[in-house]
Motif scaffolding. Structure first.
Motif, short mmCIF file in Angstrom:
data_model
loop_
_atom_site.label_atom_id
_atom_site.label_comp_id
_atom_site.label_asym_id
_atom_site.label_seq_id
_atom_site.Cartn_x
_atom_site.Cartn_y
_atom_site.Cartn_z
N ALA A 277 0.83 -1.20 0.00
CA ALA A 277 0.00 0.00 0.00
C ALA A 277 0.87 1.26 0.00
CB ALA A 277 -0.93 -0.01 1.22
N ILE A 278 1.93 1.25 0.79
CA ILE A 278 2.84 2.40 0.83
C ILE A 278 3.48 2.61 -0.53
CG2 ILE A 278 5.00 3.25 1.82
CD1 ILE A 278 4.16 1.74 4.43
N SER A 279 3.84 1.52 -1.20
CA SER A 279 4.43 1.62 -2.53
C SER A 279 3.46 2.29 -3.51
CB SER A 279 4.82 0.23 -3.04
OG SER A 279 5.38 0.30 -4.33
N GLU A 280 2.19 1.87 -3.47
CA GLU A 280 1.19 2.47 -4.36
C GLU A 280 1.01 3.95 -4.05
OE1 GLU A 280 -2.34 0.23 -3.80
OE2 GLU A 280 -1.53 -1.64 -4.63
N CYS A 281 0.88 4.27 -2.78
CA CYS A 281 0.67 5.66 -2.39
C CYS A 281 1.90 6.52 -2.68
CB CYS A 281 0.30 5.74 -0.92
SG CYS A 281 -1.26 4.94 -0.50
N SER A 282 3.09 5.91 -2.57
CA SER A 282 4.33 6.65 -2.86
C SER A 282 4.41 7.02 -4.32
CB SER A 282 5.54 5.81 -2.45
OG SER A 282 5.54 5.57 -1.06
N ASP A 283 3.90 6.14 -5.19
CA ASP A 283 3.86 6.47 -6.62
C ASP A 283 2.89 7.61 -6.89
OD1 ASP A 283 5.74 4.62 -7.53
OD2 ASP A 283 4.26 3.01 -7.67
N LEU A 284 1.71 7.54 -6.24
CA LEU A 284 0.70 8.58 -6.44
C LEU A 284 1.14 9.92 -5.88
CD1 LEU A 284 -2.48 6.46 -5.56
CD2 LEU A 284 -1.80 7.27 -7.82
N CYS A 285 1.87 9.89 -4.76
CA CYS A 285 2.31 11.14 -4.10
C CYS A 285 3.72 11.55 -4.51
CB CYS A 285 2.25 10.98 -2.59
SG CYS A 285 0.59 10.74 -1.93
N MET A 286 4.39 10.72 -5.31
CA MET A 286 5.75 11.01 -5.77
C MET A 286 6.70 11.20 -4.59
SD MET A 286 4.92 13.52 -9.01
CE MET A 286 6.62 13.50 -9.60
N LEU A 287 6.96 10.09 -3.88
CA LEU A 287 7.78 10.14 -2.66
C LEU A 287 9.12 9.42 -2.81
CD1 LEU A 287 5.03 9.36 0.03
CD2 LEU A 287 5.95 11.59 -0.61
N ARG A 288 9.44 8.91 -3.97
CA ARG A 288 10.68 8.12 -4.12
C ARG A 288 11.88 9.05 -4.36
NH1 ARG A 288 8.76 2.91 -4.48
NH2 ARG A 288 6.66 2.70 -5.37
N TYR A 289 12.26 9.77 -3.32
CA TYR A 289 13.31 10.78 -3.45
C TYR A 289 14.69 10.17 -3.57
CZ TYR A 289 9.77 14.25 -2.27
OH TYR A 289 8.66 15.05 -2.28
#
Length: 497
Positions: free
Chosen positions: A479-491
């Motif tokens: 779930a975090i992976s999906e939300c990280s894609d939507l919120c652009m969190l992979r810094y």
């Protein structure tokens, strides 16, 4: 999604990135821009609101000054109200591995939130239930109910009056033995343990040297004490030594007399960073300059060390080298309240001098029994190895989850074995968006932003429990992976997230 195995974690490694050093230029720009736009449009709305709807902004009686005014009021109306639905979510279950959240809806842009009557069962990644003693099927429950029958719900009195029961004394003896100090006293509230304890310990002519990331309860207690307060760079022994040396050389302001006493205050695990204090180095400085040392173990007691005895056991430091050990019962023990542990003379003084002992009602007897039962399980005095299994499960789960998030190219703070796992988000728009997206996926999380953190360092703070299963953690990471894609969190992958 990248997979993670707990066996891949190297025990000798330390993963301690500094939050401020991790901020990308793009994240910093968007954060400043986002807050700038919100504040600018907020003041424009305030101007026209005062012009056309003055009663809405002046609810105080005529001729009376408003109770709340200034930027804090503006911040609550124009910024916090936008994310209000992400906080204070009502819960109607025990704070266990799963938690039941009562759903709310707003028809007036979050000015008011109304219960819909529906409920949602969520995976709990926000509560401090580190060892799972807060679960509905906790092994402590029968003993707690027995204490409730014998002692009732509350003492209805302060400790210095008729609020000291036999169960309080029993708990204090057990706490002292558990942490390795001669004596201990317990408080009814964790925050009040620091705020009233420090106020009694220190005073005029004394100096408190505090870590810059110390908890609000420490800040409150230090200010209430009347002592001079100095701050050193977070978890940096070299800067601590610089502050200590300079303070000793200069002495008190104006008179330059020697300080009556100097107290260094640090935390075992920093609650917003997931980072452990450099206790060995701090103890060396404390001994070198003859200072006192106060360690707040709110998040480390019961969660760190081979037998759960906290940061001293984890770092190999003797409890004798720490003058005052503080801790709370809300994290690893599934209860409420806190304690201070030190030598017998100091504890006797605190019983007479602390407002938490003299004026506040004592800790609830059932809560005392909850802590007693949990500590005995951790110590193995219940005749089982359940305590050791819980400690091993917590470390395994925390490291597994941390490694999984790092493999997702996310900015993760903290250290191995720490049950606190902060994930950095930075931008104000991403923080509530992530919370809402996770709730849609039946996962309850805690988000933290300004003013609880510096402006640039908004985050979500995950709290891992021994009660979580590997399936729970895998579902959470997905779930975090999906939300990280939507919120652009992979810094870690790109400065743009």
């Amino acid at each position: 999604m990248s997979s993670a195995k707990s066996g891949s974690v190297k025990r000798g490694e330390r993963h301690v990135p500094e939050a401020g050093d991790m901020v990308t230029w793009w994240a910093a720009f968007l954060t400043y821009w986002g807050y700038g736009v919100l504040i600018a449009f907020g003041y424009i709305r305030e101007f026209f609101g005062h012009l056309f709807f003055p009663k809405r902004y002046n609810p105080s009686p005529k001729g009376m000054a408003p109770f709340v005014r200034g930027f804090e009021d503006f911040y609550s109306r124009r910024l916090y109200s936008r994310v209000r639905d992400c906080f204070d979510r009502p819960v109607c279950s025990a704070a266990g591995r799963k938690v039941t959240i009562m759903e709310r809806v707003s028809k007036d842009n979050n000015r008011t939130l109304t219960l819909t009557g529906t409920k949602k069962e969520c995976l709990n990644l926000g509560s401090y239930n580190y060892l799972g003693f807060g679960d509905p099927d906790s092994p402590c429950k029968p003993h707690v109910f027995a204490a409730l029958e014998k002692f009732g719900v509350a003492s209805c009195s302060a400790r210095m009056e008729l609020g000291t029961m036999s169960i309080h004394r029993k708990l204090e003896r057990l706490v002292a033995r558990f942490v390795g100090k001669p004596a201990a006293m317990v408080f009814g509230m964790g925050f009040a343990t620091n705020s009233s304890g420090l106020a009694a310990l220190m005073g005029r002519g004394t100096l408190i040297i505090s870590d810059s990331m110390n908890h609000s309860s420490i800040v409150t207690g230090a200010r209430a004490s009347g002592a001079k307060i100095k701050v050193f760079k977070h978890n940096t022994p070299r800067d601590l030594e610089r502050v200590v040396r300079k303070s000793i050389i200069e002495g008190q302001p104006r008179t330059h007399r020697p300080w009556r006493k100097i107290l260094i205050i640090v935390e075992g695990i920093y609650s917003m960073e997931g980072e452990m204090c450099a206790l060995k180095e701090i103890v060396e400085i404390k001994k070198k300059y003859k200072c006192y040392l106060y360690v707040d173990e709110a998040h480390s007691i019961g969660a760190l060390g081979k037998s759960g005895r906290g940061i001293c056991e984890h770092t190999g430091v003797s409890p004798d080298d720490v003058d005052i050990l503080m801790g709370t019962f809300t994290k690893s023990f599934g209860a409420v309240g806190g304690y201070l542990a030190a030598d017998e003379g100091l504890i006797r003084f605190l019983r007479r001098a602390s407002a938490g002992s003299m004026y506040s009602a004592s800790i609830s007897p059932p809560a005392c029994q909850q802590v007693i039962s949990a500590m005995k399980i951790i110590l193995g005095e219940d005749g089982t190895d359940l305590g050791q299994r819980k400690l091993r499960a917590l470390r395994k789960n925390a490291n597994y989850f941390r490694k999984a998030l790092m493999d997702e190219d996310l900015h993760v703070l903290g250290e191995w074995d720490s049950p606190v796992v902060p994930l950095m988000m930075y931008t104000p728009g991403k923080i509530p968006a992530f919370s809402r997206l996770m709730l849609e996926r039946n996962i309850a999380t805690v988000i933290v932003g300004f003013p609880a953190t510096p402006l640039l360092l908004g985050r979500v703070r995950f709290c891992i429990s021994a009660a979580h299963t590997q399936q729970d953690l895998d579902e959470a990471v997905e779930a975090i992976s999906e939300c990280s894609d939507l919120c652009m969190l992979r810094y870690n992958r790109s400065p743009f997230g």
